[in-house]
Design a protein around this motif. Structure first.
Motif, mmCIF file in Angstrom:
data_model
loop_
_atom_site.group_PDB
_atom_site.id
_atom_site.type_symbol
_atom_site.label_atom_id
_atom_site.label_comp_id
_atom_site.label_asym_id
_atom_site.label_seq_id
_atom_site.Cartn_x
_atom_site.Cartn_y
_atom_site.Cartn_z
ATOM 1 N N GLY A 48 29.514 42.137 37.857
ATOM 2 C CA GLY A 48 30.519 41.044 37.858
ATOM 3 C C GLY A 48 31.984 41.945 37.368
ATOM 4 O O GLY A 48 32.065 42.695 36.587
ATOM 5 N N VAL A 49 32.970 41.385 37.918
ATOM 6 C CA VAL A 49 34.097 41.799 37.652
ATOM 7 C C VAL A 49 35.305 40.926 37.239
ATOM 8 O O VAL A 49 35.236 39.701 37.938
ATOM 9 C CB VAL A 49 35.002 42.633 38.671
ATOM 10 N N ILE A 50 35.925 41.044 35.786
ATOM 11 C CA ILE A 50 36.923 40.022 35.492
ATOM 12 C C ILE A 50 38.241 40.848 35.716
ATOM 13 O O ILE A 50 38.303 41.602 34.898
ATOM 14 C CB ILE A 50 36.473 39.629 34.153
ATOM 15 N N VAL A 51 38.875 40.474 36.368
ATOM 16 C CA VAL A 51 40.425 40.850 36.588
ATOM 17 C C VAL A 51 41.579 40.125 35.858
ATOM 18 O O VAL A 51 41.750 38.906 36.091
ATOM 19 C CB VAL A 51 40.726 40.935 38.215
ATOM 20 N N LYS A 52 42.280 40.903 35.061
ATOM 21 C CA LYS A 52 43.295 40.185 34.196
ATOM 22 C C LYS A 52 44.579 40.805 35.001
ATOM 23 O O LYS A 52 44.927 41.819 35.025
ATOM 24 C CB LYS A 52 43.272 40.677 32.765
ATOM 25 N N ALA A 53 45.211 39.471 35.530
ATOM 26 C CA ALA A 53 46.598 39.986 36.069
ATOM 27 C C ALA A 53 47.682 40.299 35.054
ATOM 28 O O ALA A 53 47.586 39.783 33.993
ATOM 29 C CB ALA A 53 46.868 38.719 36.923
ATOM 30 N N ASP A 54 48.583 41.313 35.515
ATOM 31 C CA ASP A 54 49.393 41.705 34.699
ATOM 32 C C ASP A 54 50.626 42.235 35.649
ATOM 33 O O ASP A 54 50.595 42.077 36.837
ATOM 34 C CB ASP A 54 49.402 42.830 34.035
ATOM 35 N N SER A 55 51.983 42.172 34.950
ATOM 36 C CA SER A 55 53.134 42.505 35.756
ATOM 37 C C SER A 55 53.127 43.552 36.634
ATOM 38 O O SER A 55 53.895 43.353 37.672
ATOM 39 C CB SER A 55 54.188 42.136 34.618
ATOM 40 N N ALA A 56 52.508 44.379 36.286
ATOM 41 C CA ALA A 56 52.559 45.857 36.989
ATOM 42 C C ALA A 56 51.442 45.817 38.043
ATOM 43 O O ALA A 56 51.238 46.743 38.745
ATOM 44 C CB ALA A 56 52.206 46.910 35.946
ATOM 45 N N GLY A 57 50.532 44.917 38.212
ATOM 46 C CA GLY A 57 49.488 44.962 39.149
ATOM 47 C C GLY A 57 49.867 44.845 40.580
ATOM 48 O O GLY A 57 50.823 44.090 40.736
ATOM 49 N N GLY A 58 49.407 45.638 41.344
ATOM 50 C CA GLY A 58 49.692 45.668 42.599
ATOM 51 C C GLY A 58 48.746 44.566 43.385
ATOM 52 O O GLY A 58 47.755 44.426 43.046
ATOM 53 N N LYS A 59 49.515 44.203 44.483
ATOM 54 C CA LYS A 59 48.814 43.007 45.096
ATOM 55 C C LYS A 59 48.149 43.276 46.393
ATOM 56 O O LYS A 59 47.733 42.637 47.041
ATOM 57 C CB LYS A 59 50.134 42.305 45.633
ATOM 58 N N SER A 60 48.028 44.624 46.660
ATOM 59 C CA SER A 60 47.076 45.234 47.713
ATOM 60 C C SER A 60 45.928 45.372 47.378
ATOM 61 O O SER A 60 44.831 45.629 48.465
ATOM 62 C CB SER A 60 47.705 46.348 48.520
ATOM 63 N N SER A 61 45.373 45.231 46.222
ATOM 64 C CA SER A 61 44.134 45.481 45.784
ATOM 65 C C SER A 61 42.932 44.494 46.382
ATOM 66 O O SER A 61 43.337 43.079 46.505
ATOM 67 C CB SER A 61 43.665 45.334 44.198
ATOM 68 N N TRP A 62 42.014 44.770 46.805
ATOM 69 C CA TRP A 62 41.125 43.895 47.620
ATOM 70 C C TRP A 62 40.187 43.104 46.389
ATOM 71 O O TRP A 62 39.656 42.092 46.848
ATOM 72 C CB TRP A 62 39.670 44.850 47.963
ATOM 73 N N LEU A 63 40.555 43.456 45.108
ATOM 74 C CA LEU A 63 39.950 42.562 44.145
ATOM 75 C C LEU A 63 40.940 41.333 43.836
ATOM 76 O O LEU A 63 40.416 40.522 43.427
ATOM 77 C CB LEU A 63 40.133 43.218 42.670
ATOM 78 N N GLN A 64 42.064 41.274 44.481
ATOM 79 C CA GLN A 64 42.962 40.075 44.583
ATOM 80 C C GLN A 64 42.862 39.091 45.704
ATOM 81 O O GLN A 64 43.584 38.286 45.718
ATOM 82 C CB GLN A 64 44.267 40.587 44.250
ATOM 83 N N ARG A 65 42.031 39.741 46.520
ATOM 84 C CA ARG A 65 42.083 38.667 48.015
ATOM 85 C C ARG A 65 41.503 37.462 47.239
ATOM 86 O O ARG A 65 40.347 37.163 46.816
ATOM 87 C CB ARG A 65 41.068 39.450 48.742
ATOM 88 N N GLY A 66 42.121 36.490 48.023
ATOM 89 C CA GLY A 66 41.774 34.868 47.618
ATOM 90 C C GLY A 66 42.254 34.527 46.313
ATOM 91 O O GLY A 66 41.987 33.353 46.027
ATOM 92 N N PHE A 67 42.969 35.285 45.762
ATOM 93 C CA PHE A 67 43.591 34.876 44.498
ATOM 94 C C PHE A 67 45.190 35.310 44.338
ATOM 95 O O PHE A 67 45.520 36.027 43.775
ATOM 96 C CB PHE A 67 43.128 35.632 43.035
ATOM 97 N N PRO A 68 45.774 34.420 45.280
ATOM 98 C CA PRO A 68 47.345 34.928 45.299
ATOM 99 C C PRO A 68 48.001 34.249 43.854
ATOM 100 O O PRO A 68 47.717 32.925 43.594
ATOM 101 C CB PRO A 68 47.856 34.221 46.429
ATOM 102 N N VAL A 69 48.706 35.046 43.256
ATOM 103 C CA VAL A 69 49.470 34.443 42.089
ATOM 104 C C VAL A 69 50.811 34.115 42.201
ATOM 105 O O VAL A 69 51.852 34.867 42.857
ATOM 106 C CB VAL A 69 49.378 35.885 41.059
ATOM 107 N N ASP A 70 51.133 32.927 41.884
ATOM 108 C CA ASP A 70 52.504 32.454 41.909
ATOM 109 C C ASP A 70 53.305 32.604 40.503
ATOM 110 O O ASP A 70 52.676 32.141 39.582
ATOM 111 C CB ASP A 70 52.493 30.932 42.355
ATOM 112 N N ARG A 71 54.400 33.124 40.477
ATOM 113 C CA ARG A 71 55.208 33.452 39.160
ATOM 114 C C ARG A 71 56.457 32.689 39.322
ATOM 115 O O ARG A 71 57.592 33.331 39.736
ATOM 116 C CB ARG A 71 55.268 34.776 38.742
ATOM 117 N N PRO A 72 56.544 31.364 39.031
ATOM 118 C CA PRO A 72 57.731 30.710 39.455
ATOM 119 C C PRO A 72 58.864 31.066 38.349
ATOM 120 O O PRO A 72 58.517 31.466 37.083
ATOM 121 C CB PRO A 72 57.495 29.405 39.061
ATOM 122 N N SER A 73 60.152 31.192 38.497
ATOM 123 C CA SER A 73 61.002 31.328 37.520
ATOM 124 C C SER A 73 61.441 30.211 36.747
ATOM 125 O O SER A 73 61.285 29.233 37.179
ATOM 126 C CB SER A 73 62.419 32.092 38.193
ATOM 127 N N GLY A 74 62.284 30.474 35.614
ATOM 128 C CA GLY A 74 62.604 29.246 34.648
ATOM 129 C C GLY A 74 62.100 29.372 33.431
ATOM 130 O O GLY A 74 61.243 30.332 32.886
#
Length: 574
Positions: free
Chosen positions: A317-343
């Motif tokens: 099992g893998v628990i992935v903690k998203a961070d600002s430096a994380g690349g979006k091309s990793s297979w671990l992030q498929r199915g987990f698109p992150v939205d970072r709205p400004s404001g």
């Protein structure tokens, strides 16, 4: 008969002497018919037939819930229930074996339990089902939980009154959740709560203050697991998580980057070994990997391939903690698109963890996960934004979270919410064991004084001890590790099952608990028995007897009246 014969001869002679011979034959026939009808009225005529005894003798078996007005007053009335015998002294109290095998058995009320039906030895019955009683007619919940799991109670309630009914889930006489059931309706309900303590706890469900029944729950600590932590840098989030894991008995190996290709490592409750390179043999030692997305995305090709194979093939099992430096091309992030709205960052809010609200608020930041098909949200925040999501990846599971400041709960002394959150994430992601654990469960509602069938799972030679008594067991014909045990609880409360050095528990309910559920179970069992034994009977050849049946006199009155009417009318016409 002599009188009628003499009368017939005299009347026929008079007809023969009559001058008008036009209707002679019909008049003679009418005289004979009239005399025969007169004789039959005077004589007690009857005939004999052969009838089956079971069609003649009827036995009415009264069970709980029967309607007095629906009974056949001429049939013999019997019961197996002592309470019915006390309420109706004229009813005969018997056992199932005392029922006459040649009688036709009619069952009124809710019917019989499975054990009572077995004693009928496959004989056919006629079931007169009572109406479904008021109360909880169906119930479903998980009786064994892990620390941090939410208790969810679902069921159906039949409200036969004209007033609303309030269902309340209680523990220690304190209301935890409630729902309203509309009048004159049968509806489903869902009640939830987060157990605050571990061990064996008994909750109760009440309807307008009246107890429906007990809800025994066993809350066990989360299984001690081996956790590998890979951090982009030594930070507070990793530090507090590492301390919480070690404080709860987890085996932890931690690696944090301090500069390029330089790491600081720490080993708690586990022997030390090199962590400079992540290999398949290293990953195979752990149940869960917790890592920052930036670290996991920047693994070498060999390390990434080893990780992917260990997850998909071996169930890591893998628990992935998203961070600002994380690349979006990793297979671990498929199915987990992150939205970072400004404001402006949203204000701290309560979180929904596995369906239960946290006790305190948490600032979750701007980032959240957009839902994708094939994923299961675990934690949501304000505006139902997903903060932790999960998905299957081959044999393993991936949990993705945008939460990076849960340590603030620990700083504020809120250990309960912190424990609930991380217990839920780790339990969801952890590698599942393939070893068969000793386990026992009740196949039916265990009620004191009634036989209960226990299903015991055991891969070894079975020795079952219940409450200190050795109980015989029967191995399942097709499933070698499943055993059936028949036990009759004598006292209300928790009962322990000891097998091969392990102890499991089940709860024996009082006979006054879940009356509507017990009634529905009897109705279902009796209906199934009636359907399966509809055309069978314990007597292979019907026993018959000769019965004398009296011929109704009305037919002879009609013959006499018709013949006399013809003679009178013919005289008038002639």
């Amino acid at each position: 008969m002599i009188t009628c014969i003499i009368l017939a001869i005299g009347l026929v002679l008079q007809e023969l002497r009559r001058a008008n011979k036009h209707w002679l034959l019909w008049r003679v026939l009418a005289i004979v018919v009239a005399c025969v009808g007169l004789a039959c009225i005077a004589l007690p005529l009857s005939y004999q037939i052969r009838v089956a005894l079971k069609d003649k003798h009827k036995t009415t078996l009264l069970t709980e819930g029967f309607d007095v007005d629906s009974l056949d007053k001429n049939a013999k009335q019997v019961t197996f229930d002592e309470d019915i015998k006390k309420a109706f002294p004229h009813v005969q109290l018997i056992t199932p074996k005392e029922i006459n095998k040649t009688d036709q058995l009619h069952i009124y009320g809710y019917g019989l339990t499975g054990s009572d039906l077995q004693q009928l030895a496959g004989r056919s019955i006629v079931f007169h089902q009572a109406n479904t009683p008021a109360g909880t007619t169906n119930l479903s919940y998980t009786s064994r939980l892990k620390t941090g799991d939410v208790l969810t109670v679902q069921g159906s309630f039949n409200n036969t009154s004209k007033q609303k009914v309030k269902l309340v889930l209680k523990a220690l006489n304190t209301g935890l959740d409630s729902v309203i059931v509309a009048p004159k309706s049968g509806s489903t309900f869902t009640l939830t709560t987060l157990p605050k303590t571990s061990g064996r706890v008994v909750y109760t469900l009440t309807s307008d203050g009246e107890t429906q029944g007990s809800l025994p729950v066993e809350v066990n600590p989360v299984k001690t697991l081996k956790v590998l932590m890979l951090s982009a840098s030594p930070d507070f989030e990793s530090k507090f998580l590492k301390n919480w894991l070690s404080g709860n008995g987890y085996a932890v190996a931690s690696r944090a980057a301090i500069s390029k290709d330089k790491f600081t490592t720490e080993f708690i409750n586990i022997p030390q070994f090199p962590l400079d390179r992540i290999s398949a043999s290293t990953l195979n030692k752990f149940d869960v990997l917790i890592g920052d997305l930036s670290v996991l995305s920047n693994l070498s090709d060999a390390e990434s391939a080893a990780l992917k194979q260990e997850v998909t093939d071996n169930g890591l099992g893998v628990i992935v903690k998203a961070d600002s430096a994380g690349g979006k091309s990793s297979w671990l992030q498929r199915g987990f698109p992150v939205d970072r709205p400004s404001g402006k960052e949203p204000a701290p809010a309560t979180l929904l963890i596995n369906g239960a609200k946290s006790l305190n608020k948490l600032g979750a930041g701007n980032a959240y996960i957009n839902y994708q098909n094939g994923t299961q949200p675990l934690v949501t925040g304000a505006q139902n934004h997903i903060l932790a999501n999960s998905a299957l990846s081959g044999s393993g599971k991936i949990v993705f979270t945008t939460l990076n400041n849960t340590f603030s709960w620990m700083l504020a002394g809120n250990k309960a919410d912190y424990t609930t959150l991380w217990s839920a994430l780790i339990t969801k992601a952890a590698r599942k064991s393939n070893d068969l654990a000793d386990e026992s469960s009740a196949a039916t509602l265990p009620v004191t004084g009634q036989p209960t069938q226990l299903t015991v799972l055991d891969s070894k030679r079975l020795s079952v001890n219940i409450n200190g008594d050795n109980i015989a067991s029967i191995q399942h014909l097709n499933i070698p590790f499943e055993w059936d045990v028949l036990y009759r609880p004598t006292a209300v409360g928790w009962q322990f099952v000891h097998q091969n050095g392990n102890t499991n528990w089940f709860y024996a309910y009082p006979q006054t608990d879940w009356l509507a559920i017990q009634a529905v179970a009897k109705i279902s069992a009796t209906k199934n028995y009636e359907m399966l034994n509809e055309k069978t009977d314990i007597v292979t050849k019907q026993i018959q007897e000769t019965v004398r049946i009296n011929v109704p006199k009305i037919y002879f009155y009609i013959l006499l009246l018709a013949a006399c009417t013809f003679l009178w009318a013919e005289t008038k016409i002639s």
